[in-house]
Scaffold this active site. Structure first.
Site, PDB file in Angstrom:
ATOM      1  N   GLU A 292       0.866  -1.257   0.189  1.00 53.90           N
ATOM      2  CA  GLU A 292      -0.051   0.062   0.048  1.00 53.90           C
ATOM      3  C   GLU A 292       0.909   1.333   0.182  1.00 53.90           C
ATOM      4  O   GLU A 292       1.423   1.679   0.972  1.00 53.90           O
ATOM      5  CB  GLU A 292      -0.856   0.038   1.298  1.00 53.90           C
ATOM      6  CG  GLU A 292      -1.894  -1.175   1.504  1.00 53.90           C
ATOM      7  CD  GLU A 292      -3.090  -0.912   0.175  1.00 53.90           C
ATOM      8  OE1 GLU A 292      -3.165   0.076  -0.198  1.00 53.90           O
ATOM      9  OE2 GLU A 292      -3.770  -1.968   0.319  1.00 53.90           O
TER      10      GLU A 292
ATOM     11  N   CYS B 198      -2.500   9.512   2.472  1.00 55.68           N
ATOM     12  CA  CYS B 198      -2.164   8.639   1.330  1.00 55.68           C
ATOM     13  C   CYS B 198      -3.022   8.727   0.030  1.00 55.68           C
ATOM     14  O   CYS B 198      -2.853   9.162  -1.130  1.00 55.68           O
ATOM     15  CB  CYS B 198      -1.771   7.170   1.476  1.00 55.68           C
ATOM     16  SG  CYS B 198      -3.344   6.416   2.140  1.00 55.68           S
TER      17      CYS B 198
HETATM   18  P1  NAD Z   1       8.511   4.875   4.660  1.00 56.74           P
HETATM   19  O1  NAD Z   1       8.292   4.185   3.324  1.00 56.74           O
HETATM   20  O2  NAD Z   1       9.438   6.126   4.858  1.00 56.74           O
HETATM   21  O3  NAD Z   1       8.095   4.075   5.797  1.00 56.74           O
HETATM   22  C1  NAD Z   1       7.349   3.131   6.096  1.00 56.74           C
HETATM   23  C2  NAD Z   1       7.762   2.141   7.138  1.00 56.74           C
HETATM   24  O4  NAD Z   1       8.713   1.279   6.557  1.00 56.74           O
HETATM   25  C3  NAD Z   1       8.299   2.360   8.234  1.00 56.74           C
HETATM   26  O5  NAD Z   1       7.691   1.730   9.426  1.00 56.74           O
HETATM   27  C4  NAD Z   1      10.082   2.050   8.083  1.00 56.74           C
HETATM   28  O6  NAD Z   1      10.523   2.176   9.212  1.00 56.74           O
HETATM   29  C5  NAD Z   1       9.906   0.990   7.185  1.00 56.74           C
HETATM   30  N1  NAD Z   1      11.027   1.024   6.412  1.00 56.74           N
HETATM   31  C6  NAD Z   1      11.824   1.784   5.887  1.00 56.74           C
HETATM   32  N2  NAD Z   1      12.890   1.087   5.166  1.00 56.74           N
HETATM   33  C7  NAD Z   1      12.703  -0.015   5.223  1.00 56.74           C
HETATM   34  C8  NAD Z   1      13.330  -1.145   4.699  1.00 56.74           C
HETATM   35  N3  NAD Z   1      14.302  -1.102   3.832  1.00 56.74           N
HETATM   36  N4  NAD Z   1      12.899  -2.246   4.799  1.00 56.74           N
HETATM   37  C9  NAD Z   1      11.760  -2.727   5.655  1.00 56.74           C
HETATM   38  N5  NAD Z   1      11.137  -1.456   6.247  1.00 56.74           N
HETATM   39  C10 NAD Z   1      11.604  -0.234   5.957  1.00 56.74           C
HETATM   40  O7  NAD Z   1       6.792   5.398   4.263  1.00 56.74           O
HETATM   41  P2  NAD Z   1       6.508   6.827   5.557  1.00 56.74           P
HETATM   42  O8  NAD Z   1       7.060   8.019   5.373  1.00 56.74           O
HETATM   43  O9  NAD Z   1       6.180   6.268   7.175  1.00 56.74           O
HETATM   44  O10 NAD Z   1       4.731   6.762   5.139  1.00 56.74           O
HETATM   45  C11 NAD Z   1       4.426   7.962   4.180  1.00 56.74           C
HETATM   46  C12 NAD Z   1       4.142   7.189   2.776  1.00 56.74           C
HETATM   47  O11 NAD Z   1       3.222   6.119   3.095  1.00 56.74           O
HETATM   48  C13 NAD Z   1       3.490   7.882   1.914  1.00 56.74           C
HETATM   49  O12 NAD Z   1       4.004   7.750   0.527  1.00 56.74           O
HETATM   50  C14 NAD Z   1       1.889   7.512   1.756  1.00 56.74           C
HETATM   51  O13 NAD Z   1       1.374   7.731   0.477  1.00 56.74           O
HETATM   52  C15 NAD Z   1       2.017   6.121   2.039  1.00 56.74           C
HETATM   53  N6  NAD Z   1       0.925   5.774   2.546  1.00 56.74           N
HETATM   54  C16 NAD Z   1       0.243   4.854   2.040  1.00 56.74           C
HETATM   55  C17 NAD Z   1      -1.167   4.043   2.383  1.00 56.74           C
HETATM   56  C18 NAD Z   1      -2.011   3.425   1.550  1.00 56.74           C
HETATM   57  O14 NAD Z   1      -2.778   2.751   2.261  1.00 56.74           O
HETATM   58  N7  NAD Z   1      -1.711   3.325   0.272  1.00 56.74           N
HETATM   59  C19 NAD Z   1      -1.423   4.663   3.761  1.00 56.74           C
HETATM   60  C20 NAD Z   1      -0.643   5.487   4.326  1.00 56.74           C
HETATM   61  C21 NAD Z   1       0.414   6.259   3.929  1.00 56.74           C
END
Ligand code: NAD
Length: 491
Positions: free
Chosen positions: A237, A271
């Site tokens: 997502e 998002c």
């Molecule tokens: P992010 O990708 O920076 O982090 C998300 C999660 O992934 C965090 O828990 C982070 O610690 C973890 N992570 C980071 N690097 C990783 C790796 N190499 N391996 C495994 N895990 C890792 O995203 P964010 O800044 O926390 O969230 C914002 C983003 O999320 C935006 O792009 C937003 O649109 C999206 N989002 C999507 C939805 C949806 O349902 N489609 C909902 C909410 C947010």
């Protein structure tokens, strides 16, 4: 987690920089140990059956509901969003938990399938069995609602869950796991691991049956690469660049309200937030005037009366600024807005921005809207669809809302409202393209966390037995005749 991690990190209040809480940075070994413990818990949890799990999920739901104000305080402190907005996401998560508990048996339990003429002697059934241990990796922007779309549904489907919340909202994750353990004290069915990207990457490699990830597309790619090593399936997502379309016959007051709330609530850190608006030229001026009036009235801050909070992730402020500056450099105009404060971004409405500007193409994740004039709704659809993202969207039209909704290349659309699909627990939630794949919520969301198990049970010996070396030439001839009769007709 019961083990003591060697390193810790602080979660900070984005409005004040005060430490909200200190949490362990769990190592790969600690993550593996959590997954190992979850394996035993998963067997116990699966053995409870749908009714036993539903009863316990409802117990948890009761705790969430009774203490929602307390949880909202943690969300408010870690993300900076207004208390009322935190309550809103908690209420939606509670409603989804009830739906998943109530519908798991109906969606995943045993169903009969037609066995067909050739296998008429077989009773055919399918049922969805639990996968085992599911790893959930969550973002910070809706730290309750978003991960709960995976957690509640995975639990209802009979899986144990190991959850890695964002490093910006570990306290919210802790609160969720602790409250679950109060409602279900017997086994570690829902555990928490905390830390940064490395902890998340360790979860991908820890032998879980599936990873449900919500976050940015860039991280989604890294997660897929890590999961590829062990053929661990993933649900992604990711981000969006959702558009709102305004037709010439739309209710302009409602459309303007939806654009402003859809784009600016939660300081645009949604998002499925609206980032682009395409408006029919006949109503463009009137619509823009309404949006500007509404956006001007929105005040960011951290006090009780502020409509939106600070930008949760400090590094995002630079990205938002860059998108606004690039739009203006390339001929765009900001009718309201600006980014003069280090933590807060004023609601910003941009017009005359070229379609290839960053503010139109990339996820801004701030309280900004670009508004563009279109000559026809076909042009609006073409421009809205010209995006690598395809998460949600919104259409305001009295005469052709459904038709326009179908033509948007996205996983979800709201007609004459905004983001409403997220609040309907029976609807699948997810996107296409860089917005990811797989679905949370609804029957589709439950099935993501189950393994379809096909079973045939022989009811009587078939007159023509095909699966034996004792099959005769006569049987072969009879089958050939039958199949010609059934399928050989010239049309
Ligand atoms: P992010 O990708 O920076 O982090 C998300 C999660 O992934 C965090 O828990 C982070 O610690 C973890 N992570 C980071 N690097 C990783 C790796 N190499 N391996 C495994 N895990 C890792 O995203 P964010 O800044 O926390 O969230 C914002 C983003 O999320 C935006 O792009 C937003 O649109 C999206 N989002 C999507 C939805 C949806 O349902 N489609 C909902 C909410 C947010």
């Amino acid at each position: 987690m019961t083990t003591v991690a060697a390193k810790t990190f602080d979660s900070l209040n984005p409005a004040t920089d005060e430490v909200v809480g200190t949490h362990p940075v769990h190592s790969a070994e600690e993550v593996e140990a959590a997954v190992e413990r979850a394996r035993g818990a998963a067997l116990w949890w699966a053995g409870l059956g749908f009714a036993g799990r539903a009863e316990r999920l409802r117990r948890w739901k009761g705790v969430l509901t009774r203490r929602s104000a307390q949880l909202a305080e943690v969300v408010h402190a870690e993300t900076g969003k207004p208390h009322g907005d935190a309550m809103l996401e908690i209420i939606l998560a509670i409603d989804h938990t009830e739906w998943a508990a109530r519908n798991a048996r109906k969606v995943l339990g045993q169903h009969r399938r037609s066995s067909g003429l050739l296998m008429a002697n077989q009773a055919a059934t399918v049922e969805y069995q639990p996968l085992g241990v599911v790893g959930v990796i969550g973002p910070w922007n809706y730290p309750v609602f978003t991960p709960m779309g995976s957690i509640a549904y995975a639990l209802a489907a009979g899986n144990a869950v190991v959850f890695k919340p964002s490093e910006y909202t570990p306290g919210v994750g802790r609160w969720l796991a602790d409250s679950f353990a109060e409602a279900v004290p017997e086994q570690p069915v829902f555990q928490l691991v905390t830390g940064f990207g490395e902890t998340g990457a360790a979860l991908c490699r820890a032998g879980v049956a599936k990873i449900a990830f919500t976050g940015s597309p860039g991280t989604g790619k890294k997660i897929m690469a890590a999961c590829a090593e062990t053929l661990t399936p993933v649900l992604i997502e990711a981000g969006g660049k959702d558009a709102l379309l305004v037709d010439a016959d739309a209710d302009l007051e409602a459309a303007a309200d939806a654009a402003v709330w859809g784009g600016i609530s939660n300081a645009g850190q949604t998002c499925v937030g609206i980032e682009r608006v395409y408006v029919h030229e006949r109503v463009y001026d009137e619509f823009v005037a309404k949006v500007v009036a509404k956006a001007t009235a929105i005040r960011p801050g951290f006090d009780d009366d502020a409509a939106i909070g600070p930008i949760t992730m400090p590094s995002q402020v630079d990205i938002i600024r860059r998108h606004i500056a690039d739009a203006i450099k390339r001929g765009g105009r900001a009718l309201v807005g600006g980014t003069d404060d280090a933590r807060y971004v004023q609601p910003t409405v941009l017009v005359d921005v070229p379609e290839d500007a960053e503010a139109v193409r990339e996820e801004t994740f701030g309280p900004t809207l670009t508004i563009a004039k279109v000559a026809t709704m076909d042009e609006a659809i073409d421009k809205a669809n010209n995006s690598k993202y395809g998460l949600g969207g919104s259409v305001f039209s009295r005469s052709q809302g459904l038709d326009l909704a179908r033509r948007l290349r996205t996983g979800m659309v709201a007609v004459n409202s905004v983001i409403s699909f997220a609040g309907v627990p029976s609807l699948p939630f997810g996107g296409v393209g860089d917005s990811g794949f797989g679905r949370i919520h609804g029957p589709e969301g439950l099935r993501e966390f189950g393994r379809p198990k096909a079973i045939t049970r022989q009811r009587f010996r078939a007159p023509l037995v095909l699966t034996t070396f004792a099959r005769t030439k006569k049987v072969d001839a009879q089958v050939a005749k039958l199949i010609t009769l059934l399928h050989g007709k010239r049309r």
